[in-house]
Scaffold this active site. Structure first.
Site, PDB file in Angstrom:
ATOM      1  N   TYR A  28       2.615 -37.221   3.339  1.00 25.82           N
ATOM      2  CA  TYR A  28       3.054 -36.070   3.487  1.00 25.82           C
ATOM      3  C   TYR A  28       4.139 -36.448   4.708  1.00 25.82           C
ATOM      4  CZ  TYR A  28      -0.566 -33.788   0.863  1.00 25.82           C
ATOM      5  OH  TYR A  28      -1.469 -33.233  -0.045  1.00 25.82           O
ATOM      6  N   SER A  83      -2.618 -26.238  -4.523  1.00 32.10           N
ATOM      7  CA  SER A  83      -1.700 -25.251  -5.165  1.00 32.10           C
ATOM      8  C   SER A  83      -2.258 -24.146  -5.710  1.00 32.10           C
ATOM      9  CB  SER A  83      -0.791 -26.146  -6.305  1.00 32.10           C
ATOM     10  OG  SER A  83       0.102 -26.982  -5.393  1.00 32.10           O
ATOM     11  N   PRO A  84      -3.076 -23.471  -5.110  1.00 29.89           N
ATOM     12  CA  PRO A  84      -4.044 -22.602  -5.701  1.00 29.89           C
ATOM     13  C   PRO A  84      -3.286 -21.290  -6.048  1.00 29.89           C
ATOM     14  CG  PRO A  84      -4.331 -22.596  -3.234  1.00 29.89           C
ATOM     15  CD  PRO A  84      -3.664 -23.698  -3.726  1.00 29.89           C
ATOM     16  N   LEU A  85      -2.057 -21.136  -5.574  1.00 30.25           N
ATOM     17  CA  LEU A  85      -1.443 -20.192  -5.713  1.00 30.25           C
ATOM     18  C   LEU A  85      -0.097 -20.263  -6.874  1.00 30.25           C
ATOM     19  CD1 LEU A  85      -0.954 -18.354  -2.565  1.00 30.25           C
ATOM     20  CD2 LEU A  85      -2.273 -17.635  -4.474  1.00 30.25           C
ATOM     21  N   GLY A 115       3.542 -13.064  -7.019  1.00 32.97           N
ATOM     22  CA  GLY A 115       4.406 -12.111  -7.724  1.00 32.97           C
ATOM     23  C   GLY A 115       5.929 -12.238  -7.157  1.00 32.97           C
ATOM     24  N   LYS A 116       6.117 -12.973  -6.350  1.00 38.93           N
ATOM     25  CA  LYS A 116       7.477 -12.963  -5.768  1.00 38.93           C
ATOM     26  C   LYS A 116       8.821 -13.512  -6.382  1.00 38.93           C
ATOM     27  CE  LYS A 116       5.304 -13.308  -0.890  1.00 38.93           C
ATOM     28  NZ  LYS A 116       5.162 -14.064   0.255  1.00 38.93           N
TER      29      LYS A 116
END
Length: 298
Positions: free
Chosen positions: A58, A196-198, A205-206
């Site tokens: 990273y 990356s749980p979203l 929703g953005k």
């Protein structure tokens, strides 16, 4: 904050992923690295988050340095996880672990993970070096990342002891870990760490009207077709969130961590996002809520 206790460790069900730290592809700017990122880590610890995940790859070590600076003087509050990128000879494992430890300012890495299966060397070549790091006291626990169940089991056999965790892509839009990894973790007392749980922001929703502007815009889940396909799921997240006074992102995280032996490590671009993510640990979904999300994300 909810915690998961397994394999002799106690980790927060909501952790903090730090891929963004020092990584130019996210487009957050220099101020993010020099000021915001460290503040995010320190605030996470104040909120009860103890699982901080980074990796040598990273930002080519910059993430580890940022994390190390941020946790200075707070070592007892952190379960620190970092990762070995599997390019290089197996005998270099110890040297690279010590370099990670120096960048982090630590004399002990709580969880040292092999970032991907090696394209060149089988687990029997690398895992004995991992075991030696545990025996030397530099590493507390060994983990893997992006491994299939067979690969996880092979790594554990080669280590000659528990491989505590497998960090994998896991969310409402990527549910394959449920089939084999999660049941095995629950049976054997291991942990599945969801990165990356979203869905890299899909589940917030953005981005239903237009995709993100950074590298994510070319990802398949952000295409116009995918966003249209996810609309019923996003609508359900909003509906469930309204009942729980939660955002779609919080409902998505709550869906993940209600599963035994699963923890999530969302990243955060700001203190506000960190606080939103962390509060998801207090959202208790009903069986009916979970069943609806299961059906719409199948």
């Amino acid at each position: 904050m909810k915690y998961v206790e397994v394999g002799g460790v106690r980790v927060s069900a909501i952790g903090l992923g730090t891929w963004q730290f020092g990584s130019r592809e996210w487009g957050y700017g220099a101020d993010y690295d020099t000021r915001v990122a460290g503040t995010i880590v320190r605030r996470a610890l104040e909120l009860g988050v103890n699982l901080i995940d980074t990796a040598e790859i990273y930002g080519l070590g910059r993430s580890e340095r940022i994390v190390g600076e941020a946790i200075r003087g707070r070592r007892d509050s952190v379960f620190l996880a970092t990762k070995l990128f599997p390019i290089g000879l197996p005998f270099m494992t110890g040297w690279r672990a010590r370099r990670s430890a120096r960048r982090l300012g630590l004399d002990h890495i709580d969880l040292y993970q092999q970032h991907w299966p090696s394209p060149f060397f089988p687990p029997r070549a690398t895992m004995p070096h991992m075991r030696r790091l545990v025996e030397q006291g530099l590493v507390g626990h060994v983990g893997v990342s992006n491994h299939t169940l067979a690969g996880w089991q092979e790594a554990e056999q080669a280590l000659g002891g528990p491989v505590l965790s497998n960090q994998v892509l896991f969310s409402l839009v990527h549910r394959s870990p449920e089939r084999e990894l999660v049941p095995w973790a629950q049976e054997k007392g291991r942990i599945v760490i969801a990165y990356s749980p979203l869905g890299q922001g899909v589940l917030s929703g953005k981005y239903q009207q237009s995709g993100p502007r950074n590298f994510r815009r070319v990802r398949r889940n952000f295409s116009a077709e995918a966003r249209a396909r996810f609309e019923p799921l996003i609508a359900a997240l909003r509906e469930i969130g309204a009942r729980h006074r939660a955002t779609p992102a919080q409902v998505s995280l709550a869906w993940l961590i209600r599963k035994p032996n699963v923890v999530a490590i969302p990243g955060a671009s700001s203190l506000a996002q960190l606080e939103e993510n962390t509060a998801a640990g207090d959202v208790e979904l009903s069986d009916e809520d979970a069943a609806l999300l299961d059906r719409l994300s199948a």
